[in-house]
Design a protein around this motif. Sequence first.
Motif, PDB file in Angstrom:
ATOM      1  N   MET A  24       5.526   8.939  -2.975  1.00  0.00           N
ATOM      2  CA  MET A  24       4.128   8.969  -3.405  1.00  0.00           C
ATOM      3  C   MET A  24       3.808   7.852  -4.367  1.00  0.00           C
ATOM      4  O   MET A  24       2.764   7.224  -4.312  1.00  0.00           O
ATOM      5  N   ASP A  25       4.727   7.527  -5.308  1.00  0.00           N
ATOM      6  CA  ASP A  25       4.464   6.513  -6.323  1.00  0.00           C
ATOM      7  C   ASP A  25       4.376   5.115  -5.743  1.00  0.00           C
ATOM      8  O   ASP A  25       3.862   4.207  -6.387  1.00  0.00           O
ATOM      9  N   LEU A  26       4.932   4.913  -4.520  1.00  0.00           N
ATOM     10  CA  LEU A  26       4.948   3.581  -3.931  1.00  0.00           C
ATOM     11  C   LEU A  26       3.806   3.375  -2.953  1.00  0.00           C
ATOM     12  O   LEU A  26       3.419   2.256  -2.665  1.00  0.00           O
ATOM     13  N   LEU A  62       0.750   1.134  -4.054  1.00  0.00           N
ATOM     14  CA  LEU A  62       0.956  -0.240  -4.477  1.00  0.00           C
ATOM     15  C   LEU A  62       0.827  -1.167  -3.280  1.00  0.00           C
ATOM     16  O   LEU A  62       1.143  -0.795  -2.149  1.00  0.00           O
ATOM     17  N   PRO A  63       0.337  -2.411  -3.505  1.00  0.00           N
ATOM     18  CA  PRO A  63       0.232  -3.359  -2.396  1.00  0.00           C
ATOM     19  C   PRO A  63       1.599  -3.642  -1.794  1.00  0.00           C
ATOM     20  O   PRO A  63       2.566  -3.910  -2.506  1.00  0.00           O
ATOM     21  N   ASN A  91     -11.508   3.291  -3.238  1.00  0.00           N
ATOM     22  CA  ASN A  91     -10.276   3.854  -2.654  1.00  0.00           C
ATOM     23  C   ASN A  91      -9.538   4.774  -3.628  1.00  0.00           C
ATOM     24  O   ASN A  91      -8.318   4.711  -3.764  1.00  0.00           O
ATOM     25  N   LEU A  92     -10.263   5.632  -4.312  1.00  0.00           N
ATOM     26  CA  LEU A  92      -9.642   6.479  -5.332  1.00  0.00           C
ATOM     27  C   LEU A  92      -8.673   7.492  -4.737  1.00  0.00           C
ATOM     28  O   LEU A  92      -7.637   7.801  -5.346  1.00  0.00           O
ATOM     29  N   ALA A  93      -8.973   8.022  -3.569  1.00  0.00           N
ATOM     30  CA  ALA A  93      -8.137   9.051  -2.911  1.00  0.00           C
ATOM     31  C   ALA A  93      -7.958  10.236  -3.856  1.00  0.00           C
ATOM     32  O   ALA A  93      -8.922  10.762  -4.382  1.00  0.00           O
ATOM     33  N   ASP A  94      -6.697  10.647  -4.100  1.00  0.00           N
ATOM     34  CA  ASP A  94      -6.455  11.833  -4.933  1.00  0.00           C
ATOM     35  C   ASP A  94      -6.137  11.484  -6.375  1.00  0.00           C
ATOM     36  O   ASP A  94      -5.637  12.313  -7.131  1.00  0.00           O
ATOM     37  N   ARG A  95      -6.404  10.266  -6.774  1.00  0.00           N
ATOM     38  CA  ARG A  95      -6.142   9.864  -8.157  1.00  0.00           C
ATOM     39  C   ARG A  95      -7.295  10.285  -9.073  1.00  0.00           C
ATOM     40  O   ARG A  95      -8.398  10.556  -8.615  1.00  0.00           O
ATOM     41  N   ALA A  96      -7.024  10.329 -10.390  1.00  0.00           N
ATOM     42  CA  ALA A  96      -8.008  10.769 -11.370  1.00  0.00           C
ATOM     43  C   ALA A  96      -8.503   9.592 -12.209  1.00  0.00           C
ATOM     44  O   ALA A  96      -7.756   8.653 -12.484  1.00  0.00           O
ATOM     45  N   VAL A  97      -9.764   9.673 -12.610  1.00  0.00           N
ATOM     46  CA  VAL A  97     -10.357   8.662 -13.486  1.00  0.00           C
ATOM     47  C   VAL A  97     -10.534   9.262 -14.875  1.00  0.00           C
ATOM     48  O   VAL A  97     -11.076  10.356 -15.019  1.00  0.00           O
ATOM     49  N   VAL A 112      -7.359   4.638 -14.269  1.00  0.00           N
ATOM     50  CA  VAL A 112      -7.044   5.344 -13.027  1.00  0.00           C
ATOM     51  C   VAL A 112      -5.554   5.693 -13.034  1.00  0.00           C
ATOM     52  O   VAL A 112      -4.704   4.865 -13.392  1.00  0.00           O
ATOM     53  N   SER A 113      -5.228   6.902 -12.623  1.00  0.00           N
ATOM     54  CA  SER A 113      -3.866   7.419 -12.747  1.00  0.00           C
ATOM     55  C   SER A 113      -2.945   6.946 -11.621  1.00  0.00           C
ATOM     56  O   SER A 113      -2.252   7.747 -10.983  1.00  0.00           O
ATOM     57  N   THR A 114      -2.916   5.642 -11.395  1.00  0.00           N
ATOM     58  CA  THR A 114      -1.928   5.071 -10.486  1.00  0.00           C
ATOM     59  C   THR A 114      -0.622   4.891 -11.254  1.00  0.00           C
ATOM     60  O   THR A 114      -0.542   5.167 -12.441  1.00  0.00           O
ATOM     61  N   GLU A 115       0.403   4.410 -10.592  1.00  0.00           N
ATOM     62  CA  GLU A 115       1.679   4.130 -11.256  1.00  0.00           C
ATOM     63  C   GLU A 115       2.118   2.721 -10.905  1.00  0.00           C
ATOM     64  O   GLU A 115       2.526   2.459  -9.769  1.00  0.00           O
ATOM     65  N   PRO A 116       2.049   1.724 -11.799  1.00  0.00           N
ATOM     66  CA  PRO A 116       1.544   1.914 -13.169  1.00  0.00           C
ATOM     67  C   PRO A 116       0.029   2.090 -13.184  1.00  0.00           C
ATOM     68  O   PRO A 116      -0.657   1.756 -12.224  1.00  0.00           O
ATOM     69  N   LYS A 117      -0.483   2.572 -14.303  1.00  0.00           N
ATOM     70  CA  LYS A 117      -1.920   2.812 -14.424  1.00  0.00           C
ATOM     71  C   LYS A 117      -2.690   1.502 -14.402  1.00  0.00           C
ATOM     72  O   LYS A 117      -2.198   0.472 -14.836  1.00  0.00           O
ATOM     73  N   ILE A 118      -3.915   1.570 -13.871  1.00  0.00           N
ATOM     74  CA  ILE A 118      -4.823   0.422 -13.937  1.00  0.00           C
ATOM     75  C   ILE A 118      -6.018   0.820 -14.801  1.00  0.00           C
ATOM     76  O   ILE A 118      -6.380   2.002 -14.860  1.00  0.00           O
TER      77      ILE A 118
END
Length: 330
Positions: free
Chosen positions: A8-10, A13-14, A95-101, A155-161
């Motif tokens: 999921m964490d990968l 990422l591009p 393209n937020l999908a299931d991430r949180a802001v 945005v709660s990506t990994e790493p966060k943006i």
Amino acid sequence: MVGKDLPMDLRYLPIVAQKAPDIQERNSGTSFGGVDDIDHIIIHPPSSGTTTDGGLVDNTTDTNEHVGPYFDNTTKREYTAAVGQPAYLHCRVKNLADRAVSWIRKRDLHILTVGVHTYSSDARFAALHTDGSDIWTLRVAPAQPRDSGAYECQVSTEPKISLAFRLTVVVSKAEILSGPELFVRAGSDINLTCIARHAPDPPSFIYWYRGNNVVNYALRGGISVETEQRTRTSRLLIARASPRDSGNYTCAPSSSDSASVVVHVVSGERPAAMQSIAVKMAPLPSFLLVAALTVDQSRATFVAIQNILTGLFMSFKLKLKLNILRFITR
């Protein structure tokens, strides 16, 4: 392993299909879709960020490289609000999908909101979002001077943006150009001009009051108001003024502190007479004060003389005010 089977964490990422330099190609016909060794996939992390002219850090990259969430580069990032009015910061995420802001206050790193939930004891902060929209808004209502500063949309990506925003809260005040007091000869016009200073947006309205009541256009003819929202200016005109039009006039814009002026409407030549009285009497205290300063006396004597002069000056002011009131009330 294909893209959908990545951890999921990968997945956010591009990803670019390249051979690892230390591994020989097993099959020259192998395409990215056929690679089943994670070592053959090189992950390109998001950009470390650049700084804009306004000093706000931009952690976005070219949208063509994004698979996961990214910020809209056209987003406005500097906002101004008036004290006492709502302030809104708008963050657009694609393209937020299931991430949180989340919204974060930079000066103390306090998390204000996550999604549409507020995590602050200050009820003035709230998150606004409409289902299906890519805009996440932080509302501060009413805004106060202490709210000025930097905020971060994260945005709660990994790493966060994240994307930085700046809010400036200003004090907007009305100003009446004639000053705090105005003398008008009976039969002439009362012309008052009010400007809303430092207003971030044009006021939705500007009201004029006489005393505690809105100026009544139907009470008598010859009263008109012209308001120009673009210049934040309003003009009150009362034609053929009479002593009954005397009073305290207040200009009250919708988003600014009000301003007032006391208008005196007097008959005949009395404004000129009052002016001549003031000119003749005003130099007297200054002359006496200079004379006292030239006398070589002890400190106690000087203090006594100064007290006498102060008393004379107060008496002068009182006499002048009584003369003015006498002229007005005749």
